[in-house]
Design a protein around this motif. Structure first.
Motif, short mmCIF file in Angstrom:
data_model
loop_
_atom_site.label_atom_id
_atom_site.label_comp_id
_atom_site.label_asym_id
_atom_site.label_seq_id
_atom_site.Cartn_x
_atom_site.Cartn_y
_atom_site.Cartn_z
N GLN A 293 0.80 -1.37 -0.11
CA GLN A 293 -0.01 0.09 0.22
C GLN A 293 0.78 1.12 0.12
O GLN A 293 0.53 2.35 -0.50
CB GLN A 293 -1.03 -0.11 1.11
N TYR A 294 1.86 1.26 0.60
CA TYR A 294 2.83 2.53 0.80
C TYR A 294 3.38 2.85 -0.69
O TYR A 294 3.25 3.84 -1.11
CB TYR A 294 4.17 2.02 1.49
N ILE A 295 3.93 1.80 -1.49
CA ILE A 295 4.46 2.37 -2.73
C ILE A 295 3.07 2.53 -3.66
O ILE A 295 3.20 3.78 -4.55
CB ILE A 295 5.11 1.00 -3.62
N ILE A 296 2.16 2.11 -3.60
CA ILE A 296 0.92 2.63 -4.44
C ILE A 296 0.40 3.73 -4.06
O ILE A 296 0.07 4.65 -4.87
CB ILE A 296 -0.26 1.59 -4.24
N ASP A 297 0.53 4.23 -2.66
CA ASP A 297 0.12 5.70 -2.37
C ASP A 297 1.01 6.58 -2.69
O ASP A 297 0.67 7.98 -3.27
CB ASP A 297 -0.01 5.58 -0.69
N GLN A 298 2.39 6.43 -2.89
CA GLN A 298 3.38 7.23 -3.36
C GLN A 298 2.98 7.54 -5.03
O GLN A 298 3.04 9.03 -5.38
CB GLN A 298 4.61 6.68 -3.46
N TYR A 299 2.54 6.72 -5.59
CA TYR A 299 1.89 7.37 -6.91
C TYR A 299 0.65 8.04 -7.03
O TYR A 299 0.34 9.11 -7.48
CB TYR A 299 1.79 5.83 -7.80
N GLU A 300 -0.24 7.24 -6.07
CA GLU A 300 -1.86 7.83 -6.05
C GLU A 300 -1.71 9.37 -5.51
O GLU A 300 -2.25 10.31 -5.96
CB GLU A 300 -2.57 6.83 -5.31
N GLY A 445 3.56 13.05 4.25
CA GLY A 445 4.50 12.47 5.14
C GLY A 445 4.95 13.61 6.39
O GLY A 445 6.01 13.69 6.78
N VAL A 446 4.06 14.42 6.62
CA VAL A 446 4.32 15.48 7.60
C VAL A 446 4.16 15.05 8.94
O VAL A 446 3.33 14.34 9.20
CB VAL A 446 3.36 16.83 7.09
N PRO A 447 4.87 15.70 9.79
CA PRO A 447 4.45 15.38 11.40
C PRO A 447 3.25 15.49 11.80
O PRO A 447 2.68 16.73 11.39
CB PRO A 447 5.95 15.81 11.95
N ALA A 448 2.88 15.10 12.90
CA ALA A 448 1.74 15.40 13.67
C ALA A 448 1.87 17.13 13.79
O ALA A 448 2.84 17.47 14.44
CB ALA A 448 1.27 14.60 14.59
N GLY A 449 0.61 17.58 13.61
CA GLY A 449 0.51 19.14 13.95
C GLY A 449 1.18 19.95 12.91
O GLY A 449 1.05 21.43 13.15
N SER A 450 1.47 19.52 12.05
CA SER A 450 2.19 20.36 10.79
C SER A 450 1.58 20.13 9.56
O SER A 450 0.47 19.06 9.54
CB SER A 450 3.54 19.89 10.58
N TRP A 478 17.24 -0.56 -2.49
CA TRP A 478 17.48 -0.89 -1.00
C TRP A 478 18.80 -0.22 -0.92
O TRP A 478 18.99 0.09 0.38
CB TRP A 478 17.44 -2.38 -1.27
N ASN A 479 19.80 -0.33 -1.75
CA ASN A 479 21.25 0.29 -1.43
C ASN A 479 21.27 1.55 -1.10
O ASN A 479 21.86 2.09 -0.29
CB ASN A 479 22.19 0.13 -2.70
N GLU A 480 20.40 2.27 -2.03
CA GLU A 480 20.07 3.94 -1.59
C GLU A 480 19.36 3.93 -0.47
O GLU A 480 19.92 5.10 0.28
CB GLU A 480 19.56 4.42 -2.96
N TYR A 481 18.61 3.33 -0.02
CA TYR A 481 17.95 3.78 1.36
C TYR A 481 18.86 3.59 2.41
O TYR A 481 19.04 4.49 3.14
CB TYR A 481 16.88 2.76 1.69
N ARG A 482 19.80 2.59 2.28
CA ARG A 482 20.76 2.30 3.40
C ARG A 482 21.76 3.38 3.56
O ARG A 482 22.30 3.72 4.52
CB ARG A 482 21.51 0.93 3.23
N ARG A 483 22.12 4.21 2.45
CA ARG A 483 23.31 5.00 2.10
C ARG A 483 22.54 6.45 2.58
O ARG A 483 23.16 7.24 2.90
CB ARG A 483 23.57 4.94 0.64
N THR A 484 21.08 6.71 2.41
CA THR A 484 20.81 8.07 2.49
C THR A 484 19.44 8.10 3.42
O THR A 484 19.34 9.22 3.93
CB THR A 484 20.17 8.60 1.27
N PHE A 486 16.73 7.49 2.70
CA PHE A 486 15.36 8.02 2.04
C PHE A 486 15.07 6.90 0.91
O PHE A 486 15.80 6.08 0.70
CB PHE A 486 15.71 9.28 1.08
N PRO A 487 13.59 6.76 0.82
CA PRO A 487 12.53 7.37 1.37
C PRO A 487 12.19 6.67 2.93
O PRO A 487 12.74 5.87 3.21
CB PRO A 487 11.24 7.17 0.39
N LYS A 488 11.24 7.25 3.69
CA LYS A 488 10.98 6.75 4.95
C LYS A 488 9.54 5.56 4.85
O LYS A 488 8.69 5.83 5.37
CB LYS A 488 10.57 7.76 5.74
N PHE A 489 10.12 4.58 4.25
CA PHE A 489 9.04 3.39 3.78
C PHE A 489 9.05 2.68 5.12
O PHE A 489 9.97 2.54 5.99
CB PHE A 489 9.30 2.66 2.82
#
Length: 538
Positions: A293-300, A445-450, A478-484, A486-489
């Motif tokens: 659902q996460y990856i589908i949400d990023q497109y939708e 992906g905003v924090p609560a209250g923002s 996967w490599n890029e997530y560990r390096r950076t 991002f994104p916060k899946f």
């Protein structure tokens, strides 16, 4: 000493047979066996490239799709415990180690035998592909056998090779790429062209230089956040900039096409594993995993037209008529099939039985360049980075919308819509910092209250790279997530990881290596704490 006359005679034979449409799938499955047909570099190149495509496009892509949050288990099947909990063992994915090392040995034969025969071009291809495969191993295991790794059949064989430091291997990979590029550019008189046995570029050596340049950029950026390596990375980037012309970086998808057929053992490996058998019937495995659902949400949520090219709407159940993904680690997931969003048949992920297998997307090349320019490693500044960033998004649309060869004349060929939909995507997101280069914030992906949150240049680059690599070159995501970071899946709901992000950081050394080379394996390796050297951003 090798009998050069025999090698040259075999080379002539191979040239004659391949020019007549030789079936690359029928090449000896063990190219290391020095038979008349397989001893020459030309005879084994196609098979070696095909094996790389199998390892990268199926094994590593599958592993990366689970760890990078693209896939989750459906309720149709039990199992998948390592994928749901990250409790890896020494037998999890252990076949990858041996398969990649076998493939490296093939390329080592190509490189060395090619050099012996004066075949500069094909020898250089072997060297470049060795670099690619060694990086694949380092990125999953860290320290590995390198300097002694291919000497089991030498006059003084080494059966228990020592392990080299991962950062030392990375530095030598850059050296090897420089050597290959120099050899291709200055091959000497009477250089022998590479032909159809090159199932990636068809013997166009300028494209191999572009690929080598881009691979070097990836290697340098991957270690660019390690403080102790900052000076080294900047010096190598300066050299890369100076030596980049005339070929430049990759601008088209780097993909292997051995001539996939709708025949047993000859289908595209991803299609064969996750969609249909050679008779065209859907296989049970096609219902065992689905997009999260996460990856589908990023497109939708970003009004991204690519969603309709990657997934289908659910046609039954509570989510009928909607895009519905699964949740990674959900203990009670929806069953596979019509109640969730399957990958679209003949779409961007499941292209067809004869689709090429990507080894590096053009989108990745552009995003690497955008990062290097935005961080001051390469010239071009913010304007150049923006152009590369947008070109990366555009290249992703083009890839996902392009059909398999057998689908080019069908209604599923929507390639003509790619650029128009890319433009719609940019237009719909002019204030969204995850899509628009100049926008500094996003509402996602905003924090609560923002209501909004800031987006850095790095985050937007990696975010778009993540969308482009979905289930295609997922190991790089996967490599890029560990390096950076991002994104916060989201991690698996059943994760056993003690880390803050609840994710693993590596694979464990395989049981096959433990059984044969135990005394040399690094000690106290843990999938949650033993990071690869370039992973420093937590």
């Amino acid at each position: 000493m090798k009998n050069t006359s025999k090698f040259l005679a075999a080379l002539v034979l191979v040239s004659l047979t391949t020019s007549c449409g030789d079936d690359f799938f029928d090449i000896n499955e063990n190219p290391n066996s020095l038979t008349l047909e397989s001893a020459t570099p030309n005879a084994i190149l196609a098979q070696a490239l095909k094996v790389t495509a199998d390892n990268y496009g199926l094994t590593l892509n599958t592993y990366g799709s689970w760890t990078a949050g693209y896939w989750g288990k459906t309720g149709t099947v039990n199992g998948y415990n390592p994928e749901r909990t990250y409790t890896y063992s020494s037998t999890y994915q252990q076949g990858l180690w041996g398969s990649v090392y076998d493939n490296i040995k093939d390329y080592d034969n190509i490189e060395k035998n090619g050099a012996d025969l004066g075949l500069v071009y094909i020898s250089s291809i072997g060297k470049i592909m060795k670099v690619l495969n060694y990086q694949l191993l380092v990125d999953q295991y860290g320290d590995i056998p390198y300097s002694q790794s291919l000497q089991s059949d030498s006059p003084t064989p080494i059966l228990a090779p020592q392990y080299d430091k991962a950062e030392d291997i990375y530095k030598d990979l850059v050296v090897k790429l420089d050597e290959a590029i120099a050899a291709i550019r200055t091959p000497g008189a009477n250089a022998v062209a590479v032909g159809p046995e090159d199932i990636v570029f068809g013997g166009t050596m300028a494209n191999w230089v572009r690929f080598a340049n881009t691979l070097k950029l990836r290697i340098l950026l991957r270690q660019s956040f390690v403080p102790a390596l900052d000076g080294y990375v900047r010096a190598e980037m300066t050299k890369l900039q100076a030596q980049l012309a005339p070929e430049g970086f990759t601008t088209t998808d780097v993909a292997a096409q051995p001539g996939y057929l709708q025949t047993a053992g000859k289908q595209n490996p991803f299609w064969n594993a996750y969609r249909a058998n050679p008779a065209g019937a859907r296989i049970a495995q096609s219902n065992y995993q689905a997009g999260t659902q996460y990856i589908i949400d990023q497109y939708e949520q970003n009004s991204d037209p690519r969603v309709s090219q990657l997934y289908v709407l659910a046609t039954a159940g509570a989510f009928n008529g909607k895009y519905k993904g699964v949740v990674l680690g959900d203990p009670n997931p929806l069953p596979g099939g019509t109640q969730i969003s399957r990958w679209k048949d003949y779409g961007g992920i499941l292209k067809g039985f004869d689709a090429s297998t990507p080894l590096m997307l053009a989108a990745e090349s552009y995003f690497l360049q955008a990062e290097a320019k935005s961080r001051g490693f390469l010239t071009g500044g913010d304007a150049g980075a923006k152009t590369d960033f947008n070109n990366g998004i555009r290249a992703s649309f083009v890839y996902f919308y392009a059909p398999a060869p057998s689908r080019a004349a069908t209604t599923s060929n929507v390639s003509a819509n790619a650029v128009a939909d890319y433009t719609k995507y940019l237009t719909a997101n002019t204030t969204n910092g995850l899509v628009d280069w100049d926008a500094a914030t996003t509402t996602l992906g905003v924090p609560a209250g923002s209501t909004t949150r800031p987006v850095s240049k790095l985050e937007k680059i990696i975010y778009q790279k993540y969308l482009a690599m979905n289930s295609v070159t997922a190991i790089e995501a996967w490599n890029e997530y560990r390096r950076t970071t991002f994104p916060k899946f989201p991690a698996s709901l059943q994760s056993s990881s003690p880390r803050a992000d609840k994710l693993p950081v590596r694979l464990l050394y395989p049981q096959t290596e433990i059984s044969t080379n135990f005394s040399n394996i690094p000690e106290n390796i843990n999938q949650f704490t033993s990071k690869i050297f370039w992973d420093v951003m937590d």
